[in-house]
Design an enzyme around this catalytic site. Structure first.
Site, PDB file in Angstrom:
ATOM      1  CE1 TYR A 146      -1.884   5.765  -2.014  1.00 55.79           C
ATOM      2  CE2 TYR A 146      -3.327   7.645  -1.712  1.00 55.79           C
ATOM      3  CZ  TYR A 146      -1.984   7.087  -1.963  1.00 55.79           C
ATOM      4  OH  TYR A 146      -1.103   8.013  -1.905  1.00 55.79           O
ATOM      5  CE  LYS A 196      10.300  -4.740  -5.506  1.00 51.99           C
ATOM      6  NZ  LYS A 196      11.582  -4.144  -5.546  1.00 51.99           N
ATOM      7  CG  ASP A 228      13.306  -1.425  -7.387  1.00 48.98           C
ATOM      8  OD1 ASP A 228      12.842  -1.771  -8.458  1.00 48.98           O
ATOM      9  OD2 ASP A 228      13.995  -2.177  -6.479  1.00 48.98           O
ATOM     10  CG  ASP A 252       1.339   9.379  -3.331  1.00 52.25           C
ATOM     11  OD1 ASP A 252       1.159  10.576  -3.813  1.00 52.25           O
ATOM     12  OD2 ASP A 252       1.656   8.909  -2.230  1.00 52.25           O
ATOM     13  CG  ASP A 256       5.185  13.736  -4.392  1.00 51.52           C
ATOM     14  OD1 ASP A 256       3.995  13.999  -5.010  1.00 51.52           O
ATOM     15  OD2 ASP A 256       5.394  14.284  -3.249  1.00 51.52           O
TER      16      ASP A 256
HETATM   17  C1  IPM Z   1      -1.517  13.088  -4.698  1.00 48.81           C
HETATM   18  C2  IPM Z   1      -1.476  13.267  -2.912  1.00 48.81           C
HETATM   19  C3  IPM Z   1      -2.695  12.675  -2.277  1.00 48.81           C
HETATM   20  C4  IPM Z   1      -2.339  11.203  -2.480  1.00 48.81           C
HETATM   21  C5  IPM Z   1      -2.883  12.729  -0.858  1.00 48.81           C
HETATM   22  C6  IPM Z   1      -3.109  14.137  -0.677  1.00 48.81           C
HETATM   23  C7  IPM Z   1      -3.921  11.951  -0.189  1.00 48.81           C
HETATM   24  O1  IPM Z   1      -0.297  13.071  -2.526  1.00 48.81           O
HETATM   25  O2  IPM Z   1      -2.607  13.325  -4.847  1.00 48.81           O
HETATM   26  O3  IPM Z   1      -0.537  12.388  -4.920  1.00 48.81           O
HETATM   27  O4  IPM Z   1      -1.640  10.648  -1.836  1.00 48.81           O
HETATM   28  O5  IPM Z   1      -3.052  10.585  -3.518  1.00 48.81           O
HETATM   29 MG    MG Z   2       1.010  12.477  -3.904  1.00 47.97          MG
END
Ligand code: IPM
Ligand code: MG
Length: 364
Positions: A146, A196, A228, A252, A256
């Site tokens: 990032y 990894k 993974d 990240d 999710d």
């Molecule tokens: C998160 C989000 C952010 C990230 C985006 C919105 C930049 O997905 O906080 O997980 O990738 O960190």
């Molecule tokens: Mg995210």
């Protein structure tokens, strides 16, 4: 009487709706404790860009700089709206990442909590959920891909190319690992280290530091798992995890996935802590497709308030009361339309959900 200054950044899409419910909860906490919350709202995100020419306006920075904690709603626009903003000024690159960098919020905590009262939202089978899921993902938030060097251009052969680097130094790795070990030590003394190292040199260094930090935490068991494989284990046997730690990009993606396990990212608040300042935000996006309809659940926003009460203000008991109030509303069979599956729930709006949380909270 203690006074805390809180910067409120409602953000885009459903942000203002769910923030309104979070404010109701803050008022209840204020009314029965020896605290005053000085709330200051400020523009942040895509709409801030359209209104002020900057997704993170200087005036907002000043408010955040002066605040004891920041509560931030989701940001981001629809694909079409985003295209109206220059790439580097779009809210993610123009506001969120600069916020993380400004306050050096290296430690991101994402609780993945699925008690019985909300287990029906999960797509996982009951035998996989078992007695419920209760883990926390610790994600490094200001390093790695990032924030590494980025280069975009045309190479000697005339081909467009890109070069983005994954950078960490040992101090950056150590400080997040120390936080994760401390947390594991306070909880079940089990830490899953996600990496990894069969491919990435960054993971080789990461794992060396894990061994070094582990020396100070003899009671914490470390389980090493490739990222993974972790994705698979999260689906097949999520109950094995308690604290997981990982670098930025892995965090990240896996967080999710964890949202998917809960049934929605709407059930995942988060805390982003730096050495001096922390901000609290839902883990999900701004959901422009359902904005303004009163159908979004405010759980992640109110949960972010609970995390702030605990982590920034030391109000553990009130934080727990907030969690329990939200779970009690779900346990009564209520849901907002965005979360409901199969019509099993009694559907209420965003603000009705917030009101029910408030009335449960007032009874604790
Ligand atoms: C998160 C989000 C952010 C990230 C985006 C919105 C930049 O997905 O906080 O997980 O990738 O960190
Ligand atoms: Mg995210």
């Amino acid at each position: 009487m203690t006074t805390y200054k809180i910067a409120l950044l409602p953000g885009d899409g459903i942000g203002p709706e769910i923030m309104a419910e979070a404010i109701k909860v803050l008022k209840v906490i204020e009314s029965r404790n020896d605290v005053t919350f000085e709330l200051q709202e400020a523009p942040f995100g895509g709409q801030a860009y359209f209104d002020h020419g900057d997704a993170f306006p200087e005036a907002t920075k000043a408010i955040c700089d002066a605040a004891d904690a920041i509560v931030k709603g989701p940001i981001g626009l629809s694909h079409e709206e985003s295209k109206k903003i220059p790439v580097d000024m779009q809210p993610e690159r123009g506001a969120l990442l600069p916020m993380r960098r400004r306050y050096n919020t290296f430690a991101n905590y994402r609780p993945v909590s699925l008690p019985k009262s909300i287990a029906h939202f999960s797509p996982l089978k009951p035998e996989i959920i078992g007695d419920g899921i209760d883990m926390i993902m610790v994600r490094e938030l200001v390093g790695g891909l990032y924030f590494g060097k980025k280069e975009v251009g045309v190479n000697a052969e005339g081909l467009r190319y890109v070069n983005e680097s994954l950078e960490y130094d040992e101090n950056q790795i150590r400080r997040i690992l120390v936080e994760a070990f401390r947390l594991a030590d306070r909880r079940k003394k089990k830490l899953h280290n996600i990496h990894k190292s069969n491919v990435l040199k960054s993971s080789v260094l990461w794992n060396e530091i894990v061994d070094e930090v582990k020396v100070d935490f003899p009671d914490v068991e470390v389980i090493h798992m490739l990222v993974d494989a972790a994705a698979t284990h999260l689906c097949l046997n999520p109950g094995q995890f308690d604290v997981m730690v990982m670098e930025n990009m892995f965090g990240d993606i896996l967080s999710d996935q964890a949202g998917g396990i809960l049934g929605s990212l709407g059930l995942m608040p988060s805390a982003c802590q730096g050495p001096e300042k922390s901000y609290y935000e839902p883990s999900h996006g701004s959901a422009p497709d359902i904005a303004g309809q009163g159908v979004a659940n405010p759980y992640s926003m109110i949960g972010s308030i609970a995390m702030m009460l605990e982590m920034s203000f030391g109000m553990e008991e009130e934080a727990l009361n907030v969690w329990q109030a939200m779970q009690a509303v779900f346990a009564d069979g209520y849901s907002t339309p965005d979360l409901a599956r199969g019509g099993s729930s009694n559907l209420i709006s965003t603000s009705e959900f917030g009101d029910k949380v408030v009335s449960k909270l007032k009874r604790t």
